[in-house]
Design a protein around this motif. Structure first.
Motif, PDB file in Angstrom:
ATOM      1  N   SER A  54      52.650  43.041  43.705  1.00 55.42           N
ATOM      2  CA  SER A  54      50.954  41.877  43.390  1.00 55.42           C
ATOM      3  C   SER A  54      50.709  41.175  44.175  1.00 55.42           C
ATOM      4  O   SER A  54      51.976  40.511  44.743  1.00 55.42           O
ATOM      5  N   ALA A  55      49.696  41.440  44.772  1.00 51.46           N
ATOM      6  CA  ALA A  55      49.537  39.524  45.621  1.00 51.46           C
ATOM      7  C   ALA A  55      49.271  38.100  44.518  1.00 51.46           C
ATOM      8  O   ALA A  55      50.000  37.572  45.035  1.00 51.46           O
ATOM      9  N   THR A  56      49.984  38.426  43.423  1.00 50.09           N
ATOM     10  CA  THR A  56      49.902  37.851  42.472  1.00 50.09           C
ATOM     11  C   THR A  56      51.208  37.166  42.501  1.00 50.09           C
ATOM     12  O   THR A  56      51.923  35.366  42.545  1.00 50.09           O
ATOM     13  N   ALA A  57      52.102  37.695  42.254  1.00 46.94           N
ATOM     14  CA  ALA A  57      53.672  37.744  42.552  1.00 46.94           C
ATOM     15  C   ALA A  57      54.154  37.320  44.648  1.00 46.94           C
ATOM     16  O   ALA A  57      55.408  36.750  43.785  1.00 46.94           O
ATOM     17  N   LEU A  58      53.108  37.491  45.388  1.00 43.82           N
ATOM     18  CA  LEU A  58      53.650  37.554  46.697  1.00 43.82           C
ATOM     19  C   LEU A  58      53.218  35.403  46.397  1.00 43.82           C
ATOM     20  O   LEU A  58      53.748  35.189  46.990  1.00 43.82           O
ATOM     21  N   GLN A  59      52.414  35.402  46.005  1.00 45.46           N
ATOM     22  CA  GLN A  59      51.400  33.914  45.901  1.00 45.46           C
ATOM     23  C   GLN A  59      52.524  33.206  44.624  1.00 45.46           C
ATOM     24  O   GLN A  59      52.781  32.125  45.694  1.00 45.46           O
ATOM     25  N   GLU A  60      53.478  33.359  43.887  1.00 48.05           N
ATOM     26  CA  GLU A  60      54.484  33.055  43.626  1.00 48.05           C
ATOM     27  C   GLU A  60      55.727  32.967  44.325  1.00 48.05           C
ATOM     28  O   GLU A  60      56.176  31.980  44.118  1.00 48.05           O
ATOM     29  N   SER A  61      56.466  33.658  44.970  1.00 42.65           N
ATOM     30  CA  SER A  61      57.691  33.780  45.740  1.00 42.65           C
ATOM     31  C   SER A  61      56.980  32.932  46.846  1.00 42.65           C
ATOM     32  O   SER A  61      58.461  32.363  47.752  1.00 42.65           O
ATOM     33  N   LEU A  62      56.092  32.558  47.399  1.00 41.23           N
ATOM     34  CA  LEU A  62      55.545  31.918  48.608  1.00 41.23           C
ATOM     35  C   LEU A  62      55.411  30.438  48.125  1.00 41.23           C
ATOM     36  O   LEU A  62      55.529  29.323  48.774  1.00 41.23           O
ATOM     37  N   ASP A  63      55.526  29.732  46.908  1.00 44.15           N
ATOM     38  CA  ASP A  63      55.249  28.780  45.809  1.00 44.15           C
ATOM     39  C   ASP A  63      54.173  28.145  46.717  1.00 44.15           C
ATOM     40  O   ASP A  63      52.976  27.635  45.928  1.00 44.15           O
ATOM     41  N   SER A  64      53.637  27.288  47.972  1.00 41.64           N
ATOM     42  CA  SER A  64      52.727  26.370  47.893  1.00 41.64           C
ATOM     43  C   SER A  64      51.883  27.186  48.689  1.00 41.64           C
ATOM     44  O   SER A  64      51.012  26.349  49.496  1.00 41.64           O
ATOM     45  N   THR A  65      51.888  28.391  49.127  1.00 36.45           N
ATOM     46  CA  THR A  65      50.467  29.194  49.481  1.00 36.45           C
ATOM     47  C   THR A  65      49.361  29.542  48.105  1.00 36.45           C
ATOM     48  O   THR A  65      49.432  30.703  47.754  1.00 36.45           O
ATOM     49  N   SER A  66      48.248  28.933  48.624  1.00 38.90           N
ATOM     50  CA  SER A  66      47.193  29.769  48.416  1.00 38.90           C
ATOM     51  C   SER A  66      46.409  31.026  48.189  1.00 38.90           C
ATOM     52  O   SER A  66      47.206  31.792  49.321  1.00 38.90           O
ATOM     53  N   ALA A  67      45.907  31.053  46.999  1.00 38.48           N
ATOM     54  CA  ALA A  67      44.954  32.896  47.542  1.00 38.48           C
ATOM     55  C   ALA A  67      44.677  33.075  48.403  1.00 38.48           C
ATOM     56  O   ALA A  67      44.609  34.190  49.339  1.00 38.48           O
ATOM     57  N   GLY A  68      43.527  32.346  49.341  1.00 40.37           N
ATOM     58  CA  GLY A  68      43.477  32.227  50.068  1.00 40.37           C
ATOM     59  C   GLY A  68      43.877  32.166  51.439  1.00 40.37           C
ATOM     60  O   GLY A  68      43.423  33.365  52.319  1.00 40.37           O
ATOM     61  N   ARG A  69      44.472  32.009  51.995  1.00 40.84           N
ATOM     62  CA  ARG A  69      45.717  31.676  52.465  1.00 40.84           C
ATOM     63  C   ARG A  69      46.143  32.977  52.995  1.00 40.84           C
ATOM     64  O   ARG A  69      47.325  33.559  53.436  1.00 40.84           O
ATOM     65  N   LEU A  70      46.912  33.162  51.312  1.00 40.69           N
ATOM     66  CA  LEU A  70      47.910  34.478  51.551  1.00 40.69           C
ATOM     67  C   LEU A  70      47.211  35.767  51.996  1.00 40.69           C
ATOM     68  O   LEU A  70      47.377  36.255  52.102  1.00 40.69           O
ATOM     69  N   TYR A  71      46.036  35.731  51.385  1.00 38.57           N
ATOM     70  CA  TYR A  71      44.944  37.254  51.945  1.00 38.57           C
ATOM     71  C   TYR A  71      44.674  36.888  53.269  1.00 38.57           C
ATOM     72  O   TYR A  71      44.467  38.223  53.441  1.00 38.57           O
TER      73      TYR A  71
END
Length: 159
Positions: free
Chosen positions: A97-114
């Protein structure tokens, strides 16, 4: 898409690639064509990470040099960012999920992740399964691993 459908899609892609590489192209005028270099370049893999994927492809060096560069450059550019590379590495282990990806990337914001996911989906490396769920399409698993391996080889990391 079910695992069977994914495997069928991967098989159909392999058959299409084989048919495309073996179809007879019109012979150019002898004076206009450079001499053929001969040989073959290719890769294959039998991967069992988040599912079973087998892939084999082979092209002549001339065929590789004649491929249009635009889509290839888009794929390389998408993988050329450290966060995107990390996303692909994470998704090689299975859908997230996007949430799990964001957690695995530590410092990446949701906006940057998308932003990064948009580049990866635009380059057809990552598929969005459902709202907020991402995966690598089975047809991209072996090529993504090969690109990672080849880049490590070029960088001298394998020696």
């Amino acid at each position: 898409m079910s695992e069977l459908a994914d495997r069928l899609a991967a098989l159909e892609a392999r058959v299409a690639a084989l048919e495309a590489s073996s179809s007879a192209a019109p012979t150019p005028e002898p004076s206009a064509a450079p001499p053929s270099t001969g040989g073959a370049v290719g890769y294959s893999g039998d991967v069992h990470l988040a599912g079973d994927v087998s892939w084999t492809i082979s092209y002549s060096p001339d065929g590789v040099l004649d491929l249009p560069p635009e889509r290839s450059v888009e794929v390389l550019a998408a993988l050329g960012h450290p966060v995107r590379f990390a996303i692909v590495r994470a998704l090689l282990r299975g859908p997230l999920s996007a949430t799990a990806l964001q957690e695995s990337l530590d410092s990446t914001s949701a906006g940057r992740l998308y932003h990064h996911l948009k580049a990866l989906t635009g380059a057809r490396i990552v598929d969005q399964q459902a709202r907020g769920d991402y995966r690598l399409a089975p047809r991209t698993v072996v090529p993504a691993l090969v690109l990672m391996l080849a880049s490590a080889d070029i960088a001298g990391e394998l020696r």
